[in-house]
Write a protein that holds these residues in place. Sequence first.
Motif, PDB file in Angstrom:
ATOM      1  N   UNK A   1      27.330  -8.243  57.847  1.00  0.00           N
ATOM      2  CA  UNK A   1      26.667  -8.731  56.645  1.00  0.00           C
ATOM      3  C   UNK A   1      26.281  -7.633  55.667  1.00  0.00           C
ATOM      4  N   UNK A   2      26.932  -6.485  55.773  1.00  0.00           N
ATOM      5  CA  UNK A   2      26.574  -5.367  54.902  1.00  0.00           C
ATOM      6  C   UNK A   2      27.029  -5.572  53.463  1.00  0.00           C
TER       7      UNK A   2
ATOM      8  N   UNK B   1      27.688   0.511  45.852  1.00  0.00           N
ATOM      9  CA  UNK B   1      29.018   0.479  46.447  1.00  0.00           C
ATOM     10  C   UNK B   1      29.074   1.416  47.634  1.00  0.00           C
ATOM     11  N   UNK B   2      29.846   1.038  48.622  1.00  0.00           N
ATOM     12  CA  UNK B   2      30.230   1.935  49.704  1.00  0.00           C
ATOM     13  C   UNK B   2      31.709   2.192  49.512  1.00  0.00           C
TER      14      UNK B   2
END
Length: 172
Positions: free
Chosen positions: A5-6, A76-77
């Motif tokens: 759920x990241x 953002x990742x």
Amino acid sequence: MYHRGMFPVVVFSGGSTRTTQHRLPRGEAVHYRERALELDVPEAAILLDPHATNTGANIMNSRALLEAAGYRPRSLLLISKPYAERRTFATARKLWPEIDVICASMPVGFDEYVRSIGNERLVVDMMIGDLQRIIEYPARGFTIPQEVSAEVIAAYDRLYAAGFVSRAVPPA
């Protein structure tokens, strides 16, 4: 990370490059999308950009895809190659300054990374090319400036002079 759920959506961006064309002939984004589907990431949670051929295009195309799908992320990742995290961060900060950016890569040591690519010289060339971009791209308007220590610059100069330049960019 999606299953934890990241984040609600995953964007895969990247076409074929000199480095990946033999291992991922249909392009990076297509390959990683297929792998995500194998890991039960739902198709509806995946956005795909198979056209980007550089980090700037990865970011701009991903931004456009997210916006077109109705997403307005605050953070953002960004996942990149281990040696490209700093440049990826600097590019994202330049092209999408209002977003919080975290860059990451697989935790892999140099020897293991060389084994995965299969060519030590190529890996050093790629690292030198990436560092060159960190140094030179701010003046070209592609990235934000970043400090590079004198020790790192000296090592870069030695390796560049020794011919590790197959991934260097031509002078502006």
